[in-house]
Design an enzyme around this catalytic site. Structure first.
Site, mmCIF file in Angstrom:
data_model
loop_
_atom_site.group_PDB
_atom_site.id
_atom_site.type_symbol
_atom_site.label_atom_id
_atom_site.label_comp_id
_atom_site.label_asym_id
_atom_site.label_seq_id
_atom_site.Cartn_x
_atom_site.Cartn_y
_atom_site.Cartn_z
ATOM 1 N N HIS A 245 -9.494 -7.771 -5.991
ATOM 2 C CA HIS A 245 -8.652 -7.433 -4.849
ATOM 3 C C HIS A 245 -9.025 -8.430 -3.755
ATOM 4 C CE1 HIS A 245 -7.095 -4.940 -1.470
ATOM 5 N NE2 HIS A 245 -6.211 -4.563 -2.365
ATOM 6 N N LYS B 268 -2.076 6.916 -3.444
ATOM 7 C CA LYS B 268 -1.784 6.983 -2.001
ATOM 8 C C LYS B 268 -1.709 8.449 -1.658
ATOM 9 C CE LYS B 268 -1.313 2.533 -1.707
ATOM 10 N NZ LYS B 268 -1.999 1.592 -0.852
HETATM 11 C C1 CAP Z 1 -0.611 -1.734 -2.330
HETATM 12 C C2 CAP Z 1 -1.994 -1.830 -1.776
HETATM 13 C C3 CAP Z 1 -2.742 -3.149 -1.931
HETATM 14 C C4 CAP Z 1 -2.020 -4.313 -1.333
HETATM 15 C C5 CAP Z 1 -2.878 -5.545 -1.204
HETATM 16 C C6 CAP Z 1 -1.910 -1.483 -0.314
HETATM 17 O O1 CAP Z 1 -0.032 -0.476 -2.148
HETATM 18 O O2 CAP Z 1 -2.817 -0.899 -2.393
HETATM 19 O O3 CAP Z 1 -3.986 -3.046 -1.327
HETATM 20 O O4 CAP Z 1 -0.933 -4.590 -2.140
HETATM 21 O O5 CAP Z 1 -2.081 -6.578 -0.808
HETATM 22 O O6 CAP Z 1 -2.791 -0.782 0.163
HETATM 23 O O7 CAP Z 1 -0.990 -1.962 0.343
HETATM 24 P P1 CAP Z 1 1.527 -0.229 -2.313
HETATM 25 P P2 CAP Z 1 -2.014 -7.906 -1.649
HETATM 26 O O8 CAP Z 1 1.830 -0.499 -3.759
HETATM 27 O O9 CAP Z 1 1.762 1.210 -1.949
HETATM 28 O O10 CAP Z 1 2.236 -1.177 -1.384
HETATM 29 O O11 CAP Z 1 -1.745 -7.552 -3.070
HETATM 30 O O12 CAP Z 1 -0.916 -8.656 -1.015
HETATM 31 O O13 CAP Z 1 -3.359 -8.533 -1.467
HETATM 32 MG MG MG Z 2 -4.660 -1.206 -1.259
#
Ligand code: CAP
Ligand code: MG
Length: 462
Positions: free
Chosen positions: A287, A167
């Site tokens: 994903h 991030k």
């Molecule tokens: C998590 C993440 C993932 C999401 C997807 C984001 O980051 O990279 O893409 O978790 O959601 O961009 O939010 P964080 P899911 O760890 O910083 O939250 O797994 O529910 O499909």
């Molecule tokens: Mg993500």
């Protein structure tokens, strides 16, 4: 709507030997405002008709019209719940081409979504028969295969796999991402498992796929040579052109990688199936960006009772489909984060990690026999941080990927301390301790600082 054949089963009818003879689907509908609730049975019949052999009007029934065969293969509505507008539909196995997921879905997940007499419809689950299960490849590696690739010992086999998405989602160039990989993998005792691309990162002018794959895999190789611990880079090869995805898979292989990440909803069933069959033996991480546009239901009806607000297919159903198509790991949601969680991630986990799953009334799930198909890693992600790891492992089990992006990179004392906090949480769990107990005993630990900032509850991602 004209239901020509009788698509409703007699009272008490149950499919005979369903795991051989039928695909079973659990539906719930919400009738349109202009429709009398009394026509519920007719609407259910229309769902069965339109998704199997029927159409909206009476058609020619002559000797060469195919009507006799249509009658034989018509879907049957049974287990009707007139209070909650739920019903199951049984489709004869031979109504479908066994190994064609896209073709199959075009029936039960097809035109019925456009029926005017319903204003909401949810597919809760599909139970697939043996012939269809066996027609699909399933994961190449699955849980045991990935553990073998990572050369896990007995102790590690009872721990989750931990990783981080860089991030900001997009920002680092390829060199900077490789630097981050090195930091993650050299922090603590060097046992952090994976780095994963974020979904928005494909091949951008400042971070080309090729550069990133080469540089991160170079770091992976160096780190593995240094401390002997095998790593995964979940390298995002998502593209709408299958040829390019295949080129990228080959590049992952050539540069020493073991794993690809595909966005399985945006790329679609055909892409996932084909990639599973033709890629150069990589682990597939799924994903699920865009799934919420398919799976999300904001009404009370998501519990099976009360009103539905829209049209949806449960994530449970999608997860089962992706197990058939052959992903090794897939996002299942994490407790409480993002969309309201009513425990579905645990139900998905049961369906990904068992060979025989019993039906579960709470989720209106139908259960599934997998006939030896390999088990898939549930992936918890979104709003996770080290303080919550015991809760996640209690719910999803130790055979899970735990992805912490912000929850590692946002550690108040820096990235390395973020990794340490995650590793400490994992160690605590392996030793039968809760995060809180560990923090009490180790007040100056990295985990203690993480807990001070984020607590031990999952963060709700608004
Ligand atoms: C998590 C993440 C993932 C999401 C997807 C984001 O980051 O990279 O893409 O978790 O959601 O961009 O939010 P964080 P899911 O760890 O910083 O939250 O797994 O529910 O499909
Ligand atoms: Mg993500």
């Amino acid at each position: 709507m004209a239901v020509q054949l009788n698509y409703i089963a007699p009272d008490g009818w149950q499919p005979e030997n369903p795991d051989q003879n039928y695909v079973i689907i659990q539906f719930k509908i919400e009738l349109a405002d202009f429709v009398d609730k009394k026509v519920f049975r007719e609407a259910a019949a229309s769902v069965a008709a339109e998704s199997s052999t029927g159409t909206w009007t009476k058609v020619d029934e002559g000797s060469d019209s195919g009507m006799k065969r249509a009658d034989e293969f018509k879907a049957i509505v049974f287990d009707i719940d007139e209070v909650n507008f739920r019903f199951k539909v049984a489709y004869k196995t031979d109504l479908f081409e066994a190994d064609n997921m896209s073709g199959f879905l075009a029936g039960p997940a097809g035109n019925i979504g456009g029926m005017k007499m319903v204003k909401g419809l949810r597919m809760f689950d599909i139970r697939f028969p043996e012939k269809i299960v066996k027609a699909f490849p399933g994961p190449r590696y699955g849980i045991e295969g990935v553990r073998d690739l990572l050369e896990h010992d007995e102790k590690q086999r009872k721990m989750p796999i931990l990783g981080t998405v860089p991030k900001p989602k997009v920002g680092r160039n390829a060199q900077e991402q490789a630097i981050l990989a090195r930091r993650l993998w050299s922090a603590g005792d060097g046992s952090y498992d994976f780095i994963k691309d974020d979904e928005n990162l494909t091949s951008l002018f400042f971070n080309k796929f090729e550069d990133r794959a080469r540089l991160v895999h170079q770091v992976q190789k160096e780190m593995e040579e240094k401390n002997g611990k095998k790593k995964l880079y979940l390298c995002n090869l998502t593209h709408s052109n299958l040829d390019i995805m295949m080129e990228r898979a080959n590049l992952i292989k050539e540069t020493g990688g073991r794993c690809m990440m595909i966005d399985v909803v945006t790329t679609g069933m055909a892409a996932v199936h084909t990639m599973r069959l033709k890629n150069p033996e990589l682990v597939i991480h799924a994903h699920r960006a865009m799934h919420a546009f398919v799976t999300r239901e904001s009404g009370q009806g998501i519990t099976g009772e009360g009103q539905l607000q829209g049209f949806s297919i449960s994530m449970l159903t999608l997860a089962k489909i992706y197990r058939l198509l052959g992903v090794d790991s897939i996002h299942t949601g994490s407790p409480k984060a993002k969309m309201e969680d009513y425990g579905e991630s645990e139900e998905i986990m049961r369906n990904l990690t068992s060979d025989e799953v019993s039906p579960n009334e709470k989720f209106h799930s139908l259960g599934q026999k997998w006939f030896g198909m390999k088990r898939v890693w549930p992936t918890a992600s979104g709003g996770l941080h080290p303080g919550v790891m015991d809760t996640v492992v209690a719910k999803l089990g130790y055979d899970s990927y735990i992805q912490m992006g912000g929850g590692v990179l946002g550690h108040p004392e820096g990235v390395e301390r973020g990794v340490e906090a995650a590793l400490e949480a994992r160690k605590a769990i392996a030793e039968g301790m809760s995060v809180n107990e560990y923090v009490e005993k180790n007040p100056s630990s990295a985990l203690s600082s993480a807990v001070k900032l984020w607590g031990t509850e999952p963060r709700i991602v608004y």
